[in-house]
Design a protein around this motif. Structure first.
Motif, short mmCIF file in Angstrom:
data_model
loop_
_atom_site.label_atom_id
_atom_site.label_comp_id
_atom_site.label_asym_id
_atom_site.label_seq_id
_atom_site.Cartn_x
_atom_site.Cartn_y
_atom_site.Cartn_z
N THR A 78 -7.27 2.20 -4.11
CA THR A 78 -8.59 2.15 -2.65
C THR A 78 -8.64 3.38 -2.43
O THR A 78 -9.74 2.70 -1.48
CB THR A 78 -7.37 1.12 -2.09
OG1 THR A 78 -6.25 1.76 -1.56
CG2 THR A 78 -7.04 -0.08 -2.92
N HIS A 79 -8.45 4.36 -2.43
CA HIS A 79 -8.74 5.38 -1.46
C HIS A 79 -8.38 6.93 -1.52
O HIS A 79 -7.72 6.80 -2.30
CB HIS A 79 -7.80 5.95 0.35
CG HIS A 79 -8.24 5.72 0.85
ND1 HIS A 79 -9.59 5.78 1.86
CD2 HIS A 79 -8.31 7.03 1.73
CE1 HIS A 79 -10.68 7.29 2.11
NE2 HIS A 79 -9.38 7.60 2.44
N ARG A 120 -2.67 0.18 -4.29
CA ARG A 120 -2.43 -1.19 -3.81
C ARG A 120 -1.49 -1.68 -4.96
O ARG A 120 -2.28 -1.76 -5.83
CB ARG A 120 -3.52 -2.00 -3.60
CG ARG A 120 -3.53 -3.71 -2.83
CD ARG A 120 -4.72 -4.18 -2.18
NE ARG A 120 -4.51 -4.86 -1.65
CZ ARG A 120 -4.31 -6.50 -2.69
NH1 ARG A 120 -4.50 -6.51 -3.71
NH2 ARG A 120 -4.15 -8.03 -1.65
N ILE A 145 0.94 -1.33 -0.06
CA ILE A 145 0.16 0.12 0.03
C ILE A 145 1.10 1.10 0.04
O ILE A 145 1.56 0.93 0.37
CB ILE A 145 -0.92 -0.43 1.29
CG1 ILE A 145 -1.66 -0.91 1.04
CG2 ILE A 145 -1.74 1.19 1.20
CD1 ILE A 145 -2.57 -1.37 0.63
#
Length: 304
Positions: free
Chosen positions: A202-203, A124, A106
């Motif tokens: 992912t974010h 990721r 990550i």
């Protein structure tokens, strides 16, 4: 093996050069000395043969791993050993195992968009090393190559790509942004002999002020759409009222024309139809009672 052959040759030469022709025993001593030399050469050859072939320790390379060999005389050898059993010379060579399986990582970074908005991203990454180049990677970077390479190239690529888009485009064009980041990261990782199996966002978060501004903007847009709907509804109701009034006027004109042409018969028919409807409605009601006409409320009862 050369010592063994030399010993046999020396033994033969000494036997022929001995004084066996004179009938003495000197040739026996010469032959005995030559045999000792032959045995010593054979032992030396056996020792050399054992050191190079027999005296080796087995090394097992497990699944998903590769091994490189460090030699005290020649350094790291060029050959990369795959899975299975291999033999090394003890005290002179020892293996270095490298994991070549795909591993996740990550990456987080905070950067600015094209319209100067702060955004925080998380990626990721699934990566693995090229097993044919692990010797170079170990010599130049070390065994923790992913810890050194991915954070460096990841932050560089993320900041370069995000700077090309506005903040709202990161939401509306998320798939395009993710694809561009993935292609750029793979190109940079290939220079370090790393293979990226997958890269995904992912974010994705913005600053509090920007998030609040987006919420207020959405609320304002919803209220404007609601006001627009109310106006459209009023216009439709107005049009419906006009159409209804026009229909009533047209109906009244038609009734008036019919009365002028055919007399009040239509009005009488409407009155009778209305009376029938009222009578049906009142007959179903339990609170309605019928009384006879006239002043006699006792239903013409005669006194005794």
């Amino acid at each position: 093996m050369d010592g063994w052959m030399d010993g046999w040759m020396d033994a033969g030469m000494d036997w022929f050069e001995g004084d066996w022709m004179d009938g003495g025993m000197g040739w026996i001593d010469a032959f005995d000395a030559s045999m000792h030399r032959c045995i010593d050469g054979w032992i030396d050859s056996l020792i050399d043969f054992n050191l190079t072939w027999l005296i080796r320790l087995p090394v097992l390379v497990g699944p998903g791993h590769r091994a490189i060999v460090y030699d005290h005389y020649f350094g790291i050898r060029h050959k990369v050993y795959g899975e299975g059993a291999h033999f090394l010379v003890p005290f002179l060579q020892y293996p270095i195992f490298m994991d070549v399986r795909t591993r996740p990582r990550i990456l987080s970074t905070q950067t600015g968009t094209k319209d100067m908005q702060h955004v925080q991203l998380q990626l990721r990454i699934l990566s693995r090393p090229l097993d044919t180049h692990i010797r170079e990677m170990y010599q130049k970077i070390g065994p923790d190559f992913d810890e050194r390479i991915l954070p460096s190239i990841g932050n560089e690529v993320l900041k370069a790509v995000v700077a090309q888009y506005n903040a709202d485009q990161l939401l509306t064009l998320r798939h395009q942004v993710s694809t561009e980041i993935q292609e750029s990261l793979r190109e940079r990782a290939r220079q370090f002999n790393l293979v990226l199996e997958d890269v995904a966002i992912t974010h994705l978060t913005f600053s509090k002020d920007f998030t609040s501004a987006i919420e207020h903007k959405q609320v304002a847009q919803q209220m404007a759409e609601r006001a627009k709907f109310v106006v459209q509804k009023a216009e439709h109701e107005k049009r419906a009222s006009v159409v209804k009034a026009e229909g009533d006027a047209e109906a009244a004109r038609l009734v008036s024309d019919a009365i002028e042409q055919h007399g009040p018969g239509l009005v009488e028919v409407r009155r009778i139809e209305t009376a029938v409807d009222v009578a049906k409605m009142m007959s179903r009601s339990q609170n309605v009672h019928y009384l006879p006409s006239g002043n006699n409320m006792l239903l013409n009862l005669k006194p005794n």
